[in-house]
Design a protein around this motif. Structure first.
Motif, PDB file in Angstrom:
ATOM      1  N   ALA A   1     -23.532  54.417 -21.907  1.00 44.36           N
ATOM      2  CA  ALA A   1     -23.601  54.192 -23.251  1.00 44.36           C
ATOM      3  C   ALA A   1     -23.738  55.625 -23.776  1.00 44.36           C
ATOM      4  O   ALA A   1     -23.293  56.254 -24.843  1.00 44.36           O
ATOM      5  CB  ALA A   1     -24.812  53.371 -23.989  1.00 44.36           C
ATOM      6  N   LEU A   2     -24.434  56.358 -23.085  1.00 45.46           N
ATOM      7  CA  LEU A   2     -24.557  57.864 -23.593  1.00 45.46           C
ATOM      8  C   LEU A   2     -23.257  58.476 -23.176  1.00 45.46           C
ATOM      9  O   LEU A   2     -22.680  59.405 -23.929  1.00 45.46           O
ATOM     10  CB  LEU A   2     -25.738  58.511 -22.332  1.00 45.46           C
ATOM     11  CG  LEU A   2     -25.760  59.995 -22.295  1.00 45.46           C
ATOM     12  CD1 LEU A   2     -26.363  60.187 -23.864  1.00 45.46           C
ATOM     13  CD2 LEU A   2     -26.970  60.350 -21.431  1.00 45.46           C
ATOM     14  N   VAL A   3     -22.349  58.234 -22.088  1.00 39.89           N
ATOM     15  CA  VAL A   3     -21.144  58.844 -22.008  1.00 39.89           C
ATOM     16  C   VAL A   3     -20.291  58.565 -23.085  1.00 39.89           C
ATOM     17  O   VAL A   3     -19.701  59.340 -23.877  1.00 39.89           O
ATOM     18  CB  VAL A   3     -20.437  58.479 -20.784  1.00 39.89           C
ATOM     19  CG1 VAL A   3     -18.948  59.073 -20.673  1.00 39.89           C
ATOM     20  CG2 VAL A   3     -21.040  59.087 -19.654  1.00 39.89           C
ATOM     21  N   LYS A   4     -20.366  57.211 -23.496  1.00 31.77           N
ATOM     22  CA  LYS A   4     -19.307  56.784 -24.696  1.00 31.77           C
ATOM     23  C   LYS A   4     -19.802  57.544 -26.080  1.00 31.77           C
ATOM     24  O   LYS A   4     -19.018  57.992 -26.780  1.00 31.77           O
ATOM     25  CB  LYS A   4     -19.482  55.379 -24.887  1.00 31.77           C
ATOM     26  CG  LYS A   4     -18.932  54.447 -24.055  1.00 31.77           C
ATOM     27  CD  LYS A   4     -19.253  52.904 -24.235  1.00 31.77           C
ATOM     28  CE  LYS A   4     -18.656  52.063 -23.193  1.00 31.77           C
ATOM     29  NZ  LYS A   4     -18.882  50.783 -23.293  1.00 31.77           N
ATOM     30  N   HIS A   5     -21.140  57.733 -26.239  1.00 31.80           N
ATOM     31  CA  HIS A   5     -21.725  58.430 -27.186  1.00 31.80           C
ATOM     32  C   HIS A   5     -21.104  60.028 -27.380  1.00 31.80           C
ATOM     33  O   HIS A   5     -20.832  60.542 -28.350  1.00 31.80           O
ATOM     34  CB  HIS A   5     -23.287  58.443 -27.276  1.00 31.80           C
ATOM     35  CG  HIS A   5     -23.779  59.024 -28.626  1.00 31.80           C
ATOM     36  ND1 HIS A   5     -23.693  58.867 -29.589  1.00 31.80           N
ATOM     37  CD2 HIS A   5     -24.497  60.334 -28.334  1.00 31.80           C
ATOM     38  CE1 HIS A   5     -24.453  59.690 -30.684  1.00 31.80           C
ATOM     39  NE2 HIS A   5     -24.858  60.814 -29.725  1.00 31.80           N
ATOM     40  N   LEU A   6     -21.127  60.594 -26.248  1.00 36.55           N
ATOM     41  CA  LEU A   6     -21.014  62.041 -25.954  1.00 36.55           C
ATOM     42  C   LEU A   6     -19.435  62.180 -26.357  1.00 36.55           C
ATOM     43  O   LEU A   6     -18.954  63.328 -26.653  1.00 36.55           O
ATOM     44  CB  LEU A   6     -21.334  62.670 -24.860  1.00 36.55           C
ATOM     45  CG  LEU A   6     -22.762  62.818 -24.772  1.00 36.55           C
ATOM     46  CD1 LEU A   6     -23.140  63.324 -23.282  1.00 36.55           C
ATOM     47  CD2 LEU A   6     -23.497  63.659 -25.745  1.00 36.55           C
ATOM     48  N   ALA A   7     -18.613  61.320 -25.780  1.00 41.44           N
ATOM     49  CA  ALA A   7     -16.956  61.574 -25.510  1.00 41.44           C
ATOM     50  C   ALA A   7     -16.371  61.264 -26.705  1.00 41.44           C
ATOM     51  O   ALA A   7     -16.667  60.222 -27.704  1.00 41.44           O
ATOM     52  CB  ALA A   7     -16.576  60.396 -24.439  1.00 41.44           C
ATOM     53  N   ASP A   8     -15.285  61.958 -27.067  1.00 34.83           N
ATOM     54  CA  ASP A   8     -14.455  61.488 -28.235  1.00 34.83           C
ATOM     55  C   ASP A   8     -13.296  60.636 -27.964  1.00 34.83           C
ATOM     56  O   ASP A   8     -12.740  60.024 -28.736  1.00 34.83           O
ATOM     57  CB  ASP A   8     -13.644  62.923 -28.444  1.00 34.83           C
ATOM     58  CG  ASP A   8     -14.836  63.967 -29.250  1.00 34.83           C
ATOM     59  OD1 ASP A   8     -15.515  63.991 -30.267  1.00 34.83           O
ATOM     60  OD2 ASP A   8     -15.095  65.171 -28.562  1.00 34.83           O
ATOM     61  N   GLY A   9     -13.219  60.380 -26.639  1.00 35.09           N
ATOM     62  CA  GLY A   9     -12.374  59.223 -26.324  1.00 35.09           C
ATOM     63  C   GLY A   9     -12.873  58.733 -25.047  1.00 35.09           C
ATOM     64  O   GLY A   9     -13.590  59.294 -24.225  1.00 35.09           O
ATOM     65  N   TYR A  10     -12.782  57.584 -24.555  1.00 29.81           N
ATOM     66  CA  TYR A  10     -13.230  56.787 -23.333  1.00 29.81           C
ATOM     67  C   TYR A  10     -12.475  55.700 -22.868  1.00 29.81           C
ATOM     68  O   TYR A  10     -12.159  54.592 -23.937  1.00 29.81           O
ATOM     69  CB  TYR A  10     -14.713  56.323 -23.779  1.00 29.81           C
ATOM     70  CG  TYR A  10     -15.428  55.479 -22.753  1.00 29.81           C
ATOM     71  CD1 TYR A  10     -16.308  56.202 -21.723  1.00 29.81           C
ATOM     72  CD2 TYR A  10     -15.393  54.138 -22.776  1.00 29.81           C
ATOM     73  CE1 TYR A  10     -16.803  55.671 -20.781  1.00 29.81           C
ATOM     74  CE2 TYR A  10     -15.872  53.527 -21.791  1.00 29.81           C
ATOM     75  CZ  TYR A  10     -16.776  54.036 -20.682  1.00 29.81           C
ATOM     76  OH  TYR A  10     -17.447  53.569 -19.863  1.00 29.81           O
ATOM     77  N   GLU A  11     -12.138  55.511 -21.870  1.00 30.19           N
ATOM     78  CA  GLU A  11     -11.517  54.363 -21.213  1.00 30.19           C
ATOM     79  C   GLU A  11     -12.033  54.125 -19.854  1.00 30.19           C
ATOM     80  O   GLU A  11     -12.083  54.937 -19.096  1.00 30.19           O
ATOM     81  CB  GLU A  11     -10.003  54.988 -21.496  1.00 30.19           C
ATOM     82  CG  GLU A  11      -9.117  53.779 -20.613  1.00 30.19           C
ATOM     83  CD  GLU A  11      -7.782  54.260 -20.510  1.00 30.19           C
ATOM     84  OE1 GLU A  11      -6.758  53.671 -20.203  1.00 30.19           O
ATOM     85  OE2 GLU A  11      -7.416  55.338 -20.964  1.00 30.19           O
TER      86      GLU A  11
END
Length: 137
Positions: A105-115
């Protein structure tokens, strides 16, 4: 003739033990250009993805490994971070009450794109972090 600027990419594998999380983080941050103001975010993303690989996949089993790839596009002011693990966990991570479960969840919040791509023998998590062009000036 037009000049094409290609992103720079580097990849490295790490032993699937907690001691290598800091090594992966330092290696990835060391690749970033001086004008990248997202170094702290990249460090946190690599730490979380490496930790998840070790805790939640066969990468954390004896002899397991995980890989990290960093791709830097200085023209687009973007850095891609990819972590590849060895797939399904051999055991469930042991946690205390209320611990954990927030890393992705933290990674998704920081990232401008996620997969996330899951394969029978591996899982690949990719994210992209952009930094403002003004930071390059």
């Amino acid at each position: 003739m037009a000049t094409i600027t290609m992103p720079q990419a580097a990849a490295r594998s790490f032993e699937g033990i907690p001691a290598t999380i800091g090594q992966a983080r330092a290696w990835a941050v060391g690749l970033l250009p001086a004008d990248c103001d997202r170094a702290d975010d990249v460090a946190l993303v690599v730490s979380e993805l490496a930790t998840n690989a070790i805790l939640h996949s066969a990468s954390g089993a004896p002899g397991g490994r995980f890989a990290v790839q960093v791709e830097i596009d200085t023209t687009a002011h973007s850095v891609g971070v990819t972590c590849i693990d060895l797939g399904p966990a051999l055991f469930k991570a042991m946690r205390g009450e209320g611990e954990g479960g927030h890393g992705l969840a933290l990674v998704k919040h920081l990232a401008d794109g996620y997969e996330v791509r899951a394969e029978p023998t591996s899982r690949t998590v990719c994210c992209w972090l952009d930094w403002p062009a003004e930071a390059a000036r």
